[in-house]
Design an enzyme around this catalytic site. Structure first.
Site, PDB file in Angstrom:
ATOM      1  N   ASN A  85       0.171   0.606   6.014  1.00  0.00           N
ATOM      2  CA  ASN A  85       0.528  -0.223   5.312  1.00  0.00           C
ATOM      3  C   ASN A  85       1.087  -2.216   6.213  1.00  0.00           C
ATOM      4  O   ASN A  85       1.556  -1.518   7.289  1.00  0.00           O
ATOM      5  CB  ASN A  85       1.675  -0.007   4.200  1.00  0.00           C
ATOM      6  CG  ASN A  85       2.315  -0.721   3.159  1.00  0.00           C
ATOM      7  OD1 ASN A  85       1.502  -1.843   2.602  1.00  0.00           O
ATOM      8  ND2 ASN A  85       3.334  -0.442   2.983  1.00  0.00           N
ATOM      9  N   GLY A  86       1.139  -2.607   5.620  1.00  0.00           N
ATOM     10  CA  GLY A  86       1.601  -3.711   6.091  1.00  0.00           C
ATOM     11  C   GLY A  86       0.220  -4.639   6.698  1.00  0.00           C
ATOM     12  O   GLY A  86      -0.773  -5.255   6.369  1.00  0.00           O
ATOM     13  N   GLU A 114      14.127 -22.714 -13.123  1.00  0.00           N
ATOM     14  CA  GLU A 114      13.184 -21.481 -12.317  1.00  0.00           C
ATOM     15  C   GLU A 114      14.365 -20.679 -12.783  1.00  0.00           C
ATOM     16  O   GLU A 114      14.361 -19.243 -13.243  1.00  0.00           O
ATOM     17  CB  GLU A 114      13.364 -21.510 -10.948  1.00  0.00           C
ATOM     18  CG  GLU A 114      12.481 -19.814 -10.317  1.00  0.00           C
ATOM     19  CD  GLU A 114      12.053 -19.611 -11.882  1.00  0.00           C
ATOM     20  OE1 GLU A 114      11.176 -19.775 -12.337  1.00  0.00           O
ATOM     21  OE2 GLU A 114      12.184 -18.199 -11.805  1.00  0.00           O
ATOM     22  N   GLU A 158      15.411 -15.414 -19.979  1.00  0.00           N
ATOM     23  CA  GLU A 158      14.061 -14.033 -19.991  1.00  0.00           C
ATOM     24  C   GLU A 158      14.649 -12.485 -19.928  1.00  0.00           C
ATOM     25  O   GLU A 158      14.309 -11.495 -20.586  1.00  0.00           O
ATOM     26  CB  GLU A 158      13.000 -14.325 -18.980  1.00  0.00           C
ATOM     27  CG  GLU A 158      12.529 -13.994 -17.852  1.00  0.00           C
ATOM     28  CD  GLU A 158      12.027 -14.582 -17.227  1.00  0.00           C
ATOM     29  OE1 GLU A 158      11.807 -14.856 -16.299  1.00  0.00           O
ATOM     30  OE2 GLU A 158      10.724 -13.988 -17.643  1.00  0.00           O
ATOM     31  N   LYS A 177      15.125 -17.524 -15.318  1.00  0.00           N
ATOM     32  CA  LYS A 177      15.451 -16.172 -15.176  1.00  0.00           C
ATOM     33  C   LYS A 177      16.124 -15.895 -16.093  1.00  0.00           C
ATOM     34  O   LYS A 177      16.148 -14.438 -16.849  1.00  0.00           O
ATOM     35  CB  LYS A 177      16.047 -15.951 -13.988  1.00  0.00           C
ATOM     36  CG  LYS A 177      15.247 -15.750 -12.791  1.00  0.00           C
ATOM     37  CD  LYS A 177      14.353 -15.001 -13.158  1.00  0.00           C
ATOM     38  CE  LYS A 177      12.695 -14.439 -13.084  1.00  0.00           C
ATOM     39  NZ  LYS A 177      11.810 -16.114 -12.945  1.00  0.00           N
ATOM     40  N   TRP A 193      -2.856  -1.659  -1.564  1.00  0.00           N
ATOM     41  CA  TRP A 193      -3.156  -2.827  -2.773  1.00  0.00           C
ATOM     42  C   TRP A 193      -3.742  -4.497  -1.528  1.00  0.00           C
ATOM     43  O   TRP A 193      -3.021  -4.743  -0.561  1.00  0.00           O
ATOM     44  CB  TRP A 193      -1.510  -3.840  -2.554  1.00  0.00           C
ATOM     45  CG  TRP A 193      -1.216  -4.797  -3.608  1.00  0.00           C
ATOM     46  CD1 TRP A 193      -1.108  -5.802  -2.183  1.00  0.00           C
ATOM     47  CD2 TRP A 193      -1.367  -5.116  -4.574  1.00  0.00           C
ATOM     48  NE1 TRP A 193      -0.790  -6.906  -3.936  1.00  0.00           N
ATOM     49  CE2 TRP A 193      -1.046  -6.708  -4.126  1.00  0.00           C
ATOM     50  CE3 TRP A 193      -1.646  -4.570  -5.891  1.00  0.00           C
ATOM     51  CZ2 TRP A 193      -0.493  -7.414  -5.699  1.00  0.00           C
ATOM     52  CZ3 TRP A 193      -0.613  -4.888  -7.225  1.00  0.00           C
ATOM     53  CH2 TRP A 193      -0.494  -7.268  -7.324  1.00  0.00           C
ATOM     54  N   LYS A 203       4.154  -9.043 -18.053  1.00  0.00           N
ATOM     55  CA  LYS A 203       3.933  -9.345 -17.230  1.00  0.00           C
ATOM     56  C   LYS A 203       2.897 -10.403 -16.781  1.00  0.00           C
ATOM     57  O   LYS A 203       2.787 -10.561 -16.418  1.00  0.00           O
ATOM     58  CB  LYS A 203       3.763  -8.162 -15.911  1.00  0.00           C
ATOM     59  CG  LYS A 203       3.899  -8.803 -14.780  1.00  0.00           C
ATOM     60  CD  LYS A 203       5.232  -9.045 -13.949  1.00  0.00           C
ATOM     61  CE  LYS A 203       5.168  -9.210 -12.715  1.00  0.00           C
ATOM     62  NZ  LYS A 203       6.068 -10.105 -12.608  1.00  0.00           N
ATOM     63  N   ARG A 242       2.522   1.184  -7.647  1.00  0.00           N
ATOM     64  CA  ARG A 242       3.207   0.293  -6.685  1.00  0.00           C
ATOM     65  C   ARG A 242       1.929  -0.367  -7.151  1.00  0.00           C
ATOM     66  O   ARG A 242       2.378  -1.424  -6.362  1.00  0.00           O
ATOM     67  CB  ARG A 242       2.969   0.706  -5.022  1.00  0.00           C
ATOM     68  CG  ARG A 242       4.744   1.309  -5.281  1.00  0.00           C
ATOM     69  CD  ARG A 242       3.868   2.493  -3.503  1.00  0.00           C
ATOM     70  NE  ARG A 242       4.082   1.259  -3.101  1.00  0.00           N
ATOM     71  CZ  ARG A 242       4.674   1.819  -1.674  1.00  0.00           C
ATOM     72  NH1 ARG A 242       6.049   1.928  -1.959  1.00  0.00           N
ATOM     73  NH2 ARG A 242       4.517   0.757  -0.288  1.00  0.00           N
ATOM     74  N   CYS A 260       0.622  -1.106   0.542  1.00  0.00           N
ATOM     75  CA  CYS A 260       0.378   0.144  -0.053  1.00  0.00           C
ATOM     76  C   CYS A 260       0.845   1.375  -0.278  1.00  0.00           C
ATOM     77  O   CYS A 260       2.015   1.318  -0.014  1.00  0.00           O
ATOM     78  CB  CYS A 260      -0.582   0.059   1.156  1.00  0.00           C
ATOM     79  SG  CYS A 260      -1.792  -1.538   1.201  1.00  0.00           S
ATOM     80  N   HIS A 278      22.503 -39.458 -21.692  1.00  0.00           N
ATOM     81  CA  HIS A 278      22.092 -40.018 -22.436  1.00  0.00           C
ATOM     82  C   HIS A 278      21.633 -38.668 -23.559  1.00  0.00           C
ATOM     83  O   HIS A 278      20.333 -38.871 -24.843  1.00  0.00           O
ATOM     84  CB  HIS A 278      20.317 -39.848 -22.146  1.00  0.00           C
ATOM     85  CG  HIS A 278      20.890 -41.384 -20.872  1.00  0.00           C
ATOM     86  ND1 HIS A 278      20.877 -42.899 -20.419  1.00  0.00           N
ATOM     87  CD2 HIS A 278      20.635 -41.142 -19.284  1.00  0.00           C
ATOM     88  CE1 HIS A 278      20.729 -43.324 -19.816  1.00  0.00           C
ATOM     89  NE2 HIS A 278      21.157 -42.024 -19.015  1.00  0.00           N
TER      90      HIS A 278
HETATM   91  C1  AGP Z   1       7.877 -15.428 -15.355  1.00  0.00           C
HETATM   92  O1  AGP Z   1       9.010 -14.715 -14.582  1.00  0.00           O
HETATM   93  C2  AGP Z   1       7.312 -15.101 -16.495  1.00  0.00           C
HETATM   94  N1  AGP Z   1       7.526 -13.423 -16.457  1.00  0.00           N
HETATM   95  C3  AGP Z   1       6.322 -15.063 -16.476  1.00  0.00           C
HETATM   96  O2  AGP Z   1       6.978 -17.208 -16.943  1.00  0.00           O
HETATM   97  C4  AGP Z   1       5.525 -16.135 -14.966  1.00  0.00           C
HETATM   98  O3  AGP Z   1       5.751 -16.722 -14.706  1.00  0.00           O
HETATM   99  C5  AGP Z   1       4.024 -16.858 -16.347  1.00  0.00           C
HETATM  100  O4  AGP Z   1       3.351 -15.735 -17.864  1.00  0.00           O
HETATM  101  C6  AGP Z   1       2.607 -16.962 -15.639  1.00  0.00           C
HETATM  102  O5  AGP Z   1       2.702 -15.883 -15.022  1.00  0.00           O
HETATM  103  P1  AGP Z   1       1.526 -15.805 -13.760  1.00  0.00           P
HETATM  104  O6  AGP Z   1       2.519 -16.539 -12.313  1.00  0.00           O
HETATM  105  O7  AGP Z   1       0.392 -14.735 -13.796  1.00  0.00           O
HETATM  106  O8  AGP Z   1       0.309 -16.779 -13.917  1.00  0.00           O
END
Ligand code: AGP
Length: 609
Positions: free
Chosen positions: A101-102, A482, A489, A486, A75, A604, A28, A2, A505
């Protein structure tokens, strides 16, 4: 997170400063906003669901003239976005207003006590208890009342209070959630981050945990947790507005990486009750429900899918229930073995991902119970689920997800522990011991973040590579996925994760002199196997960067570079072992001069198929 703005000073300036500050905080993320001002006659408060423009439109015909006021962008965590849940919260007498906030961890017991004392709650929020506590304990001295309330509330908070009896001041109190005091000429300010007040002052100080400030237009007096007055050090901020938005971090992603310890605490601590048990109020799964489930599906995309793959290990280990983890865009076109005896766990930071939402609807049509783990209250996925476990990570601005991932893992640990207890595959002693260890992981992460030089150096070594391997076994193999995502992307380097036993393999054919291999080995029972795999790739010229337990000398000795992870229980390693991967990806992208927060081709939230 928030946004908070408070002002005391020049005549009829409160509304202007507050609205301007709230505008600066819009980045934010929020779902409602509000303002309260002490006008000549009374305390006036207006708050609305939706964008700040709704509040501004209202005020354009209803200006609040006063020199003391507070404002808030919310938020949502506890309670959907509604006018009633928006801040400020006011008491019945309409003479006290607060913004917060919190998370007040003990709000349920406080709410119960207040209801028993005749208070009528209008919202679903935890924050509302604060205004009624001030009302209940107000003794004509707002500061004394604040001291009293501080003793009663537990959790993370940044709170600002105004009272119609004290027309020349506001009070600010802080524990964990940030609050900054701004010093002006015959006026003073408070905000949740500098961005909100930077256009008015660069002379600021930060409240510390447990401190309470009494702010008037020509004085700021701060008291510590022992009620002693303290001199606050002033800082002159030379940031640009853009820098201030990131609280001084170069990118949102770095800021969000560093927020992970506090976000894990927020997601975790307010769900641990006084007896040390996990209370999943947001999940109405009963023991008979659990007994009915003969399988669990976890369905998600991207980072959320990677979190789900770790969640699979956690749930199977703790509850001995078989789990299948599926990518949503695949799941929705299969004919999955889902029925009324299936629990489907949907994971989504945004709660709006099209493939994941479609997968939810398919599982629901087939009779499955739907539990979602999401970071956005009232999102489409949240609304269509039977139960929702909200991660309280606050808005995640960077496209590359970090804090959402670790708070999703936190959610899986809590769900798995309760499933294990219900399924009697966990003794109550083990259960409580695991909770203690889980609560310590945020501190471990915080310690790891104090020195990231190793990751910076490694990033500098590999930033010009054309391809990078990530290796791991069992749950490390999922964390490696993961880490690779990172790097891909945000640095645009081809990176792939492999379960290490699979190299021989085929993929090992790709290893040549100098190929960087990041080998993750945190599970004691797999270290020897990983050492063999590392020797295999080294024999073919690979440059191996190991990540593993600080006590594992044998592993360290065979790697050209090694990032040590503090020695914690293997079960909780996934929550901390991902950090080096996040940091390496961040530093590589930054060193290459890319737009870390908004990488090419990505959104996003992928709300289209
Ligand atoms: C994460 O780094 C990516 N930007 C992307 O893979 C994301 O995790 C994926 O689009 C799923 O999004 P969501 O968690 O909002 O469903």
């Amino acid at each position: 997170m928030c946004g908070i703005v408070g002002y005391v000073g020049r005549a009829n300036k409160a509304q202007e400063v507050i609205l301007s500050g709230l505008e600066r905080l819009e980045y934010r993320g929020y779902d409602s906003s509000g303002i309260a001002v002490l006008t000549n006659s009374k305390l006036e408060c207006h708050k609305f669901k939706g964008k700040l423009s709704v509040l501004k439109d209202f005020l354009s015909n209803n200006t609040l003239n006063g020199n003391v006021g507070i404002g808030h962008t919310r938020w949502a965590t506890h309670g959907n976005p509604t006018n009633e849940n928006a801040h400020p919260h006011i008491n019945e007498k309409n003479n006290i207003a607060i913004v917060h906030n919190g998370i007040i961890e003990n709000y349920l017991e406080l709410k119960q006590m207040l209801i028993e004392n005749g208070y009528v709650f209008k919202s679903e929020t935890d924050s509302e208890v604060i205004v009624y506590l001030f009302d209940m304990y107000y003794d004509e001295n707002l500061l004394n009342t604040a001291f009293k309330v501080r003793e009663l509330i537990r959790g993370t908070y940044a709170i600002v209070i105004i009272h119609n009896d004290q027309k020349e001041e506001f009070i600010a109190m802080r524990n964990e959630a940030p609050l900054v005091i701004g010093y002006g000429e015959k006026e003073n300010f408070v905000a949740s981050d500098i961005t909100a007040i930077l256009e008015y002052t660069k002379d600021i100080s930060f409240l510390d945990n447990g401190e309470i400030a009494v702010v008037k237009k020509d004085s700021v007096v701060v008291y510590d947790k022992n009620k002693n007055m303290v001199e606050k050090e002033h800082t002159t901020i030379n940031w640009s507005l853009e820098q201030a938005t990131k609280c001084g971090y170069k990118h949102f992603m770095l800021k969000e990486i560093h927020e992970q310890p506090s976000d894990i605490r927020d997601t975790l601590n307010s769900r641990i009750d006084k007896s040390g048990l996990i209370k999943l109020d947001d999940i109405k799964l009963t023991e008979s429900d659990i007994k009915k489930f003969n399988k669990i599906y976890i369905v998600a995309c991207g980072t959320a899918f990677n979190a789900g793959c770790v969640g699979k290990y956690i749930i199977e280990k703790l509850s001995k229930i078989h789990v299948t983890c599926e990518i949503a865009s695949e799941f929705r076109y299969q004919d999955p073995f889902v029925d009324e005896n299936t629990l489907t766990i949907i994971v989504s930071q945004s709660g709006e991902t099209a493939d994941t939402l479609s997968a939810l609807r398919l599982a629901k049509r087939k009779g499955s119970r739907i539990l979602s783990i999401t970071n956005v209250v009232d999102s489409s996925i949240a609304r269509e689920s039977d139960d929702v476990f909200y991660t309280w990570a606050g808005p995640e601005i960077a496209v590359a997800s970090t804090k959402a991932y670790t708070t999703q893992l936190t959610a899986f640990y809590m769900i798995a522990l309760n499933l294990g207890l219900y399924n009697k595959t966990l003794s109550i002693n083990d259960y409580k011991q695991y909770i203690k260890l889980l609560m310590q992981t945020a501190d471990v992460l915080q310690n790891m973040l104090e020195n990231t030089d190793e990751e910076k150096q490694i990033a500098n070594e590999i930033k010009d590579s054309t391809s990078i391997f990530y290796l791991g076994r069992l749950v490390d193999g999922q964390t490696a996925k993961e880490m690779a995502l990172k790097l891909k992307e945000i640095s645009y380097i081809f990176a792939e994760s492999f379960v290490a036993g699979e190299l021989k393999h085929g993929p090992i054919a790709l290893i040549e002199k100098g190929t960087p291999v990041i080998a993750l080995s945190t599970q004691k029972n797999m270290v020897e196997k990983m050492i063999s795999n590392i020797q295999e790739v080294k024999a073919r010229g690979a440059y191996v960067i190991g990540i593993g337990n600080e006590h594992d000398k044998a592993l360290q000795d065979i790697c050209q570079k090694f990032i040590k992870i503090p020695n914690i229980d293997d079960l909780f390693m996934p929550l901390v072992s991902v950090l080096p991967g996040q940091l390496i990806a961040y530093y590589v992208s930054d060193l290459k001069g890319y737009d870390v927060d908004k990488p090419r081709n990505l959104a996003k939230s992928v709300t289209v198929e």
